[in-house]
Design a protein around this motif. Structure first.
Motif, PDB file in Angstrom:
ATOM      1  N   ASP A  64       0.821  -1.208   0.000  1.00  0.00           N
ATOM      2  CA  ASP A  64       0.000   0.000   0.000  1.00  0.00           C
ATOM      3  C   ASP A  64       0.855   1.259   0.000  1.00  0.00           C
ATOM      4  O   ASP A  64       1.960   1.272   0.548  1.00  0.00           O
ATOM      5  N   VAL A 105      -1.310   2.236  -9.130  1.00  0.00           N
ATOM      6  CA  VAL A 105      -2.202   1.761  -8.071  1.00  0.00           C
ATOM      7  C   VAL A 105      -3.495   1.243  -8.684  1.00  0.00           C
ATOM      8  O   VAL A 105      -3.824   1.545  -9.826  1.00  0.00           O
ATOM      9  N   LEU A 125      -3.864   3.574  -0.865  1.00  0.00           N
ATOM     10  CA  LEU A 125      -4.048   3.010  -2.198  1.00  0.00           C
ATOM     11  C   LEU A 125      -3.272   1.711  -2.329  1.00  0.00           C
ATOM     12  O   LEU A 125      -2.114   1.624  -1.901  1.00  0.00           O
ATOM     13  N   ARG A 126      -3.889   0.698  -2.933  1.00  0.00           N
ATOM     14  CA  ARG A 126      -3.253  -0.599  -3.143  1.00  0.00           C
ATOM     15  C   ARG A 126      -2.349  -0.517  -4.367  1.00  0.00           C
ATOM     16  O   ARG A 126      -2.785  -0.130  -5.452  1.00  0.00           O
ATOM     17  N   VAL A 127      -1.074  -0.867  -4.196  1.00  0.00           N
ATOM     18  CA  VAL A 127      -0.114  -0.863  -5.299  1.00  0.00           C
ATOM     19  C   VAL A 127      -0.467  -1.992  -6.266  1.00  0.00           C
ATOM     20  O   VAL A 127      -0.806  -3.092  -5.855  1.00  0.00           O
TER      21      VAL A 127
END
Length: 137
Positions: A64, A105, A125-127
């Motif tokens: 993240d 992301v 934010l999710r990578v």
């Protein structure tokens, strides 16, 4: 070396223009807020004590991105936030932030919360990495 172009008179290709530049407005008088980017990874005892999963403290092993944006004198209802794959676009009546993210992301899988006491917007934010589903160990 010859580059194909849709238009022979064009001075650049559309692939050369970075994502998010359509949001950039250099004439906008709003100031840029202070922000901080940090990375977060999910670790368990198998990582901390035994090192079984091969994770290290680098950003390459983080899942993240956490962005904390200071927005003094701002109400939650005044915040407009748009997340693209590589760009965060935040606008309030007094502040504007166009941030090109260090990693792509998943724009559909993120969270934002406004901490009204500290006047900070925290965006997680999710990578999104193309090869994350493969275990290279």
């Amino acid at each position: 070396f010859q580059v194909k172009s849709e238009n022979k008179k064009a001075i650049w290709n559309t692939e050369e223009v970075p994502e998010g530049s359509e949001f950039d407005d250099t004439w906008d008088p709003r100031e840029k807020p202070e922000y901080e980017i940090s990375f977060k990874q999910h670790v368990g005892t198998e990582d901390v004590f035994f090192g079984m999963t091969g994770k290290d403290p680098s950003t390459a092993c983080c899942e993240d991105i956490v962005i904390k944006i200071k927005l003094p004198e701002t109400k939650f209802s005044d915040i407009t936030l748009d997340i693209q794959d590589k760009v965060l676009d935040l606008r309030t009546p007094k502040k504007k932030l166009l941030l090109h993210l260090p990693y792509p992301v998943n724009s559909k899988e993120g969270r934002a919360r406004f901490l009204s006491e500290e006047e900070i917007l925290e965006v997680t934010l999710r990578v999104s990495r193309k090869l994350d589903f493969i275990d290279f160990s």
